[in-house]
Design an enzyme around this catalytic site. Sequence first.
Site, short mmCIF file in Angstrom:
data_model
loop_
_atom_site.label_atom_id
_atom_site.label_comp_id
_atom_site.label_asym_id
_atom_site.label_seq_id
_atom_site.Cartn_x
_atom_site.Cartn_y
_atom_site.Cartn_z
N LYS A 181 0.85 -1.20 0.00
CA LYS A 181 0.00 0.00 0.00
C LYS A 181 0.89 1.24 0.00
CE LYS A 181 -1.63 2.94 2.72
NZ LYS A 181 -1.80 4.07 1.81
N GLY A 235 7.34 4.77 7.76
CA GLY A 235 6.45 5.91 7.98
C GLY A 235 6.68 6.49 9.36
N GLU A 257 10.70 1.12 9.68
CA GLU A 257 11.61 2.24 9.41
C GLU A 257 10.82 3.50 9.77
OE1 GLU A 257 14.65 2.01 8.69
OE2 GLU A 257 14.99 0.11 7.66
N CYS A 291 13.75 11.14 6.40
CA CYS A 291 13.83 10.68 7.79
C CYS A 291 15.24 10.85 8.34
CB CYS A 291 13.41 9.23 7.86
SG CYS A 291 14.32 8.21 6.72
N GLU A 391 10.48 15.87 14.33
CA GLU A 391 10.94 15.93 12.94
C GLU A 391 10.41 17.20 12.31
OE1 GLU A 391 9.36 12.20 11.34
OE2 GLU A 391 11.39 11.79 10.67
P1 NAP Z 1 2.66 8.11 7.87
O1 NAP Z 1 1.55 9.08 8.05
O2 NAP Z 1 2.99 7.20 9.00
O3 NAP Z 1 2.28 7.27 6.58
C1 NAP Z 1 3.11 6.25 6.07
C2 NAP Z 1 2.26 5.22 5.37
O4 NAP Z 1 1.36 4.65 6.31
C3 NAP Z 1 1.38 5.79 4.26
O5 NAP Z 1 1.25 4.82 3.25
C4 NAP Z 1 0.05 5.98 4.96
O6 NAP Z 1 -1.03 5.96 4.07
C5 NAP Z 1 0.03 4.77 5.85
N1 NAP Z 1 -0.83 4.87 7.00
C6 NAP Z 1 -1.20 5.98 7.69
N2 NAP Z 1 -2.02 5.62 8.72
C7 NAP Z 1 -2.15 4.28 8.66
C8 NAP Z 1 -2.86 3.32 9.45
N3 NAP Z 1 -3.58 3.68 10.50
N4 NAP Z 1 -2.77 2.02 9.11
C9 NAP Z 1 -2.03 1.64 8.05
N5 NAP Z 1 -1.34 2.49 7.27
C10 NAP Z 1 -1.39 3.79 7.59
O7 NAP Z 1 4.01 8.81 7.49
P2 NAP Z 1 4.27 9.85 6.32
O8 NAP Z 1 3.93 11.20 6.82
O9 NAP Z 1 3.63 9.39 5.05
O10 NAP Z 1 5.83 9.67 6.11
C11 NAP Z 1 6.75 10.43 6.80
C12 NAP Z 1 7.32 9.63 7.95
O11 NAP Z 1 8.00 8.50 7.44
C13 NAP Z 1 8.34 10.43 8.71
O12 NAP Z 1 8.17 10.21 10.09
C14 NAP Z 1 9.65 9.84 8.23
O13 NAP Z 1 10.72 9.99 9.12
C15 NAP Z 1 9.29 8.42 8.03
N6 NAP Z 1 10.24 7.78 7.15
C16 NAP Z 1 11.14 6.90 7.69
C17 NAP Z 1 12.08 6.30 6.88
C18 NAP Z 1 13.07 5.33 7.46
O14 NAP Z 1 13.67 4.60 6.69
N7 NAP Z 1 13.26 5.29 8.77
C19 NAP Z 1 12.11 6.59 5.51
C20 NAP Z 1 11.20 7.50 4.99
C21 NAP Z 1 10.26 8.08 5.84
P3 NAP Z 1 -1.79 7.32 3.67
O15 NAP Z 1 -0.74 8.30 3.38
O16 NAP Z 1 -2.56 6.92 2.48
O17 NAP Z 1 -2.64 7.67 4.85
#
Ligand code: NAP
Length: 487
Positions: A181, A235, A257, A291, A391
């Site tokens: 997804k 995420g 991650e 991230c 962040e």
């Molecule tokens: P996010 O809100 O956690 O979303 C990540 C993914 O999870 C998206 O596909 C989102 O879908 C989905 N999602 C959201 N709520 C969910 C739920 N309740 N159940 C299942 N899936 C769910 O994070 P983001 O804002 O997109 O991404 C930024 C974050 O990712 C930052 O914190 C960043 O540090 C982290 N990140 C970490 C790494 C690493 O390798 N450590 C790399 C890149 C990013 P929708 O968007 O469709 O809601």
Amino acid sequence: MANLSNFPLLRTRAFINGNWCDADSAATFPVTNPANGDLIASVADVGVAETRRAIAVAAQAQPLWAQKTAKERSNILRRWFDLVLQHQDELAQILTIEQGKPLAEAIGEIAYGAAYIEWFAEEAKRVYGDVIPSASPDQRIIVIKQPVGVVAAITPWNFPCAMLARKLAPALAAGCAVVAKPASETPLSALALAALAQEAGIPAGVINILPGKDSAAIGGELTSNPIVRKLSFTGSTAVGKQLIQQCANDVKRITLELGGNAPFVVFDDADLDTAVTGAIASKFRNAGQTCVCANRFYIHRSIYKQFSEKLIAAMKQLSVGNGVDSGITIGPLISKNAVEKVQALVADALEGGARIGYQAELNKAINGQGHFYPPTLLLDVPRNAKLNQQEIFGPVAGLVVFDTDEEVIGLINNSEFGLASYCYTASAKRIKLLSEAIESGMLGINTGLISNEMAPFGGIKQSGWGREGSHYGIDDYVNIKYICEGF
Ligand code: NAP
């Protein structure tokens, strides 16, 4: 709406069992360009029923995929890698219009994502077992590695190609099938990757892509369906914690991650030009939305003024605008909410006593359109400002002064996150001290760019579990089986 004929790889339907499918409800959701708000495409908005179907077809496809020899899987992955690179420009353009990063960075992300496919095409052939000396002459101890089975992958919007590639590639190399997804802001890069996977000969059902707005519902099915044996999530830490709980019922394996809060430390003996180059790369790549972005800057008192002047001079070279335009180095943030979050963090720091050292002026042509925030340097940021604890995910650098090694190591480790850290120093003795004392999964010494397919990417503390990339990266997708042969 984007002119779809310019993008033969642009797909707007879900990819299930090798077919491009509408949502059962025929519902769609809009994907828009963060640089100007234009509608790019209306994409199938799938839900629980389609997710369940995708899991079922993955379960059928997985054993056949696993039965192929490692070399056969490797060859198919290699074809996929070649195709991704052949279509690098088009994939990068799709990435830029849906995510916003400058085209040059998008081209880099496609190469970076493809490198994981190439790497794991090679690693597929090296999933070795063991024969272990036994305590008894009548027994032989054998260890084999087997694919975990059906894997669920959930990926973020900030690297819509690379974050997916770095899950799909090791999973497929190990013999798993995947139901993925992508983030609803950026599903098009994932769907385009799947189109090339199909062309490369990856069999139907081995990769399934589910675009959808209701991430909680899709995630709920992915984490509660007992057929899924593993979740790999990239995420936010908040969503990661929820998913851990949801996976507990079936004791699914999990790779996480999550978020970071990377310190960027410049010691008194550092080469300041190298440190500034690293700061620009680490802080401003993807407009600060990575991230591993430098999030808190600790600068030794004796070089604080000199470093800040050099950093301002370098920041003046940054050019903000629509990522498709030439010469742009800072694109928009992903959404209006993202801009508001950065504004609030900056306001909090200023209220606490920080000063603006530099703020770029937004070009009138883009001002008011798209989700832009100007590159900003804050000086004398209070240590306890939210800017240093959360962040930022925007092009804002805030400098904090420090005096001693002991003090700065305390500041670095005073965080619930532990993803990446960056330190600039010429002292071998200090490098050894930092390497051992800093609590993070990754540490850049005198460099601001640390991520590549050969290295184990991942965090400790609340930044996650497991590693992606490197020879360790496949471990998360195999089960170890010990066989005791008696004679
Ligand atoms: P996010 O809100 O956690 O979303 C990540 C993914 O999870 C998206 O596909 C989102 O879908 C989905 N999602 C959201 N709520 C969910 C739920 N309740 N159940 C299942 N899936 C769910 O994070 P983001 O804002 O997109 O991404 C930024 C974050 O990712 C930052 O914190 C960043 O540090 C982290 N990140 C970490 C790494 C690493 O390798 N450590 C790399 C890149 C990013 P929708 O968007 O469709 O809601």
